[in-house]
Design an enzyme around this catalytic site. Structure first.
Site, PDB file in Angstrom:
ATOM      1  N   SER A   1     -27.791  58.681 141.771  1.00 14.15           N
ATOM      2  CA  SER A   1     -28.550  59.861 142.187  1.00 14.15           C
ATOM      3  C   SER A   1     -29.673  60.179 141.212  1.00 14.15           C
ATOM      4  O   SER A   1     -30.652  60.836 141.576  1.00 14.15           O
ATOM      5  CB  SER A   1     -27.624  61.079 142.325  1.00 14.15           C
ATOM      6  OG  SER A   1     -26.954  61.340 141.110  1.00 14.15           O
ATOM      7  N   GLY A   2     -29.570  59.696 139.981  1.00 13.18           N
ATOM      8  CA  GLY A   2     -30.625  59.905 139.014  1.00 13.18           C
ATOM      9  C   GLY A   2     -31.907  59.175 139.360  1.00 13.18           C
ATOM     10  O   GLY A   2     -32.977  59.502 138.848  1.00 13.18           O
TER      11      GLY A   2
ATOM     12  N   THR B   1     -27.487  65.978 138.398  1.00 10.47           N
ATOM     13  CA  THR B   1     -28.276  66.698 139.396  1.00 10.47           C
ATOM     14  C   THR B   1     -27.999  68.198 139.398  1.00 10.47           C
ATOM     15  O   THR B   1     -28.626  68.934 140.161  1.00 10.47           O
ATOM     16  CB  THR B   1     -28.031  66.144 140.813  1.00 10.47           C
ATOM     17  OG1 THR B   1     -26.681  66.397 141.203  1.00 10.47           O
ATOM     18  CG2 THR B   1     -28.322  64.649 140.874  1.00 10.47           C
TER      19      THR B   1
ATOM     20  N   ARG C   1     -43.600  67.386 128.889  1.00  8.18           N
ATOM     21  CA  ARG C   1     -42.517  67.477 127.907  1.00  8.18           C
ATOM     22  C   ARG C   1     -42.971  67.197 126.478  1.00  8.18           C
ATOM     23  O   ARG C   1     -42.398  67.731 125.529  1.00  8.18           O
ATOM     24  CB  ARG C   1     -41.399  66.483 128.261  1.00  8.18           C
ATOM     25  CG  ARG C   1     -40.500  66.920 129.394  1.00  8.18           C
ATOM     26  CD  ARG C   1     -39.398  65.908 129.610  1.00  8.18           C
ATOM     27  NE  ARG C   1     -38.735  66.114 130.889  1.00  8.18           N
ATOM     28  CZ  ARG C   1     -38.177  65.145 131.597  1.00  8.18           C
ATOM     29  NH1 ARG C   1     -38.202  63.897 131.147  1.00  8.18           N
ATOM     30  NH2 ARG C   1     -37.606  65.419 132.747  1.00  8.18           N
TER      31      ARG C   1
ATOM     32  N   CYS D   1     -32.482  64.081 132.386  1.00  9.07           N
ATOM     33  CA  CYS D   1     -31.079  64.384 132.684  1.00  9.07           C
ATOM     34  C   CYS D   1     -30.116  63.645 131.758  1.00  9.07           C
ATOM     35  O   CYS D   1     -29.009  64.133 131.491  1.00  9.07           O
ATOM     36  CB  CYS D   1     -30.768  64.063 134.146  1.00  9.07           C
ATOM     37  SG  CYS D   1     -31.146  62.372 134.646  1.00  9.07           S
TER      38      CYS D   1
ATOM     39  N   ARG E   1     -47.843  66.351 154.987  1.00  8.93           N
ATOM     40  CA  ARG E   1     -47.176  66.026 156.257  1.00  8.93           C
ATOM     41  C   ARG E   1     -46.098  67.036 156.630  1.00  8.93           C
ATOM     42  O   ARG E   1     -45.686  67.120 157.789  1.00  8.93           O
ATOM     43  CB  ARG E   1     -46.597  64.608 156.215  1.00  8.93           C
ATOM     44  CG  ARG E   1     -45.454  64.403 155.271  1.00  8.93           C
ATOM     45  CD  ARG E   1     -44.891  62.995 155.390  1.00  8.93           C
ATOM     46  NE  ARG E   1     -43.844  62.736 154.418  1.00  8.93           N
ATOM     47  CZ  ARG E   1     -44.046  62.259 153.206  1.00  8.93           C
ATOM     48  NH1 ARG E   1     -45.277  61.973 152.804  1.00  8.93           N
ATOM     49  NH2 ARG E   1     -43.032  62.045 152.378  1.00  8.93           N
TER      50      ARG E   1
ATOM     51  N   LYS F   1     -37.447  58.104 126.506  1.00 12.44           N
ATOM     52  CA  LYS F   1     -37.300  59.539 126.740  1.00 12.44           C
ATOM     53  C   LYS F   1     -36.095  60.098 125.993  1.00 12.44           C
ATOM     54  O   LYS F   1     -36.168  61.171 125.375  1.00 12.44           O
ATOM     55  CB  LYS F   1     -37.159  59.817 128.236  1.00 12.44           C
ATOM     56  CG  LYS F   1     -38.424  59.570 129.051  1.00 12.44           C
ATOM     57  CD  LYS F   1     -38.173  59.824 130.534  1.00 12.44           C
ATOM     58  CE  LYS F   1     -39.423  59.570 131.358  1.00 12.44           C
ATOM     59  NZ  LYS F   1     -39.177  59.771 132.812  1.00 12.44           N
TER      60      LYS F   1
ATOM     61  N   THR G   1     -38.818  69.405 149.802  1.00 14.16           N
ATOM     62  CA  THR G   1     -38.168  68.515 150.774  1.00 14.16           C
ATOM     63  C   THR G   1     -37.496  67.322 150.112  1.00 14.16           C
ATOM     64  O   THR G   1     -36.707  66.627 150.756  1.00 14.16           O
ATOM     65  CB  THR G   1     -39.183  68.018 151.815  1.00 14.16           C
ATOM     66  OG1 THR G   1     -40.257  67.352 151.138  1.00 14.16           O
ATOM     67  CG2 THR G   1     -39.727  69.166 152.644  1.00 14.16           C
ATOM     68  N   GLY G   2     -37.793  67.060 148.844  1.00 14.25           N
ATOM     69  CA  GLY G   2     -37.196  65.930 148.140  1.00 14.25           C
ATOM     70  C   GLY G   2     -35.824  66.257 147.587  1.00 14.25           C
ATOM     71  O   GLY G   2     -35.336  67.391 147.670  1.00 14.25           O
TER      72      GLY G   2
ATOM     73  N   HIS H   1     -23.709  61.333 134.847  1.00 10.98           N
ATOM     74  CA  HIS H   1     -23.962  60.278 133.878  1.00 10.98           C
ATOM     75  C   HIS H   1     -22.828  60.254 132.857  1.00 10.98           C
ATOM     76  O   HIS H   1     -22.408  61.305 132.339  1.00 10.98           O
ATOM     77  CB  HIS H   1     -25.286  60.504 133.153  1.00 10.98           C
ATOM     78  CG  HIS H   1     -26.497  60.398 134.036  1.00 10.98           C
ATOM     79  ND1 HIS H   1     -26.456  59.827 135.290  1.00 10.98           N
ATOM     80  CD2 HIS H   1     -27.787  60.781 133.826  1.00 10.98           C
ATOM     81  CE1 HIS H   1     -27.674  59.868 135.823  1.00 10.98           C
ATOM     82  NE2 HIS H   1     -28.487  60.439 134.962  1.00 10.98           N
TER      83      HIS H   1
END
Length: 363
Positions: A188-189, A340, A119, A158, A41, A215, A14-15, A252
């Protein structure tokens, strides 16, 4: 490839990241999504109802419409999702939940994750198809050490994706000594997290993204490094990153400065970048773009609005390739990578396609 469509589940469906998985998997010739899972939920509801608010708003965050094939699937709770018959799990869980649940799924299924939870484990590769796909051999080591029939394969951060794709041909042809980069990362990241609310990001640049720079530096070395006798040897390459958030919706942009071991002209760099990945493209995997790297001669490209959808969002676009006179054997360039798509769900699906082509779902 496997002779049948592999049964797949999407967890965290759902995310934002989970919805990106659904777009990438709609009508896929190799994977058939038969289960969706999310939080308690949402459990028990049809997917369309799980993403609908009390006011009737459907919280679907992708530009593509919700694929009809998923709307009526009943959502399971991620911690109690039945695994019988599931070959593949596409996980869009947050890292804390991924740390707990992904090993459960990996007992019987291959897990492809957008989370950072595993990772940096010594038996877990960070795979970018076309760059270091040979690292999937670590699946055998991972299974033996952990007693799993399945495995966990996380995708990279990403921001690292486009960087590693463009560094790979440079490393192969000339050797890479060090990299300095500044990123201009789309909102959006950050998903729906704090720090990029409208009043924060409009008319502004946020000069810090928590844990992002570490990272980038660590993952680039692991991805571009070697693999021998079941152990990774990170590339001896210094990486210094400054990561910023800018008011761009998707993709990006990165300004990259590379010190090469062997001197190369901008034309030589363009040539190896344009040629990169041709053998991998010939494998014919469903999600692989026709060009891994698209190189522009126009000094005003790449731009996120114009170039993020190149190769259906799976190509990395590069421009402004120039000599740098500060770094030894210096080359500098600008890249745009779709965070994304190639940098998240679509990239993970492409990795799953490659793993399937190597027979790991028959073992």
């Amino acid at each position: 490839m496997a002779s049948r469509r592999l049964k797949a589940a999407v967890v965290g469906a759902t995310g934002v990241a989970g919805q990106q998985f659904l777009v990438a998997l709609a009508g896929h010739p190799l994977f058939e999504v038969t289960r969706l899972a999310a939080s308690a939920r949402s459990a028990g509801k049809k997917y369309i109802d799980a993403i609908r608010t009390d006011a009737g708003q459907v919280q679907w965050h992708c530009t593509e419409p919700l694929p009809a094939e998923f709307a009526g699937i009943r959502v399971d709770e991620g911690g109690s999702m039945p695994m019988k018959g599931i070959d593949v799990v596409f996980s869009a869980l947050e890292s804390d939940a991924a740390r707990k649940l992904e090993p459960v799924y990996a007992e019987t299924a291959g897990v492809f994750s957008t989370a950072s939870a595993f990772r940096y484990e010594p038996d877990v590769p960070i795979v970018i198809p076309g760059v270091n796909h040979e690292h999937v051999k670590m699946i055998d080591v991972q299974r033996k050490r952990r007693g799993w029939r399945g495995f966990v394969l996380p995708g990279p951060n990403c921001t690292v994706t486009g960087l590693a794709i463009t560094l790979k041909p440079l490393h192969d042809a000339f050797g890479v000594r060090s990299v300095v980069l500044t990123t201009m990362q789309s909102v959006s990241g950050a998903g729906r997290s704090p720090g990029v609310l409208a009043l924060d990001i409009t008319d502004n640049v946020i000069p810090f993204i928590a844990k992002e720079e570490e990272k980038v530096e660590k993952e680039a070395q692991k991805i571009l490094g070697g693999l021998k006798n079941g152990k990774f040897s990170p590339l001896a390459m210094n990486v210094s990153a400054t990561c910023t958030r800018v008011p761009v919706l998707e993709a990006h942009t990165e300004s990259v400065f590379v010190s090469l071991k062997k001197k190369a002209t901008p034309d030589q760099v363009k040539k190896v970048m344009r040629a990169f990945g041709r053998d991998f493209v010939r494998k014919g995997l469903h999600s692989v773009p026709q060009e891994m790297i698209i190189v522009h001669d126009d000094p005003y490209r790449p731009q996120p609005r114009l170039d993020r959808d190149n190769g259906r969002g799976m190509s990395t676009t590069v421009g402004r390739i120039r000599e740098d006179k500060v770094l030894p054997n210096g080359i500098k360039y600008v890249l745009v990578s779709h965070n994304t798509r190639m940098g998240a769900g679509c990239g993970a699906v492409m990795t799953a396609e490659y793993v399937a082509s190597q027979g790991y779902f028959r073992k």
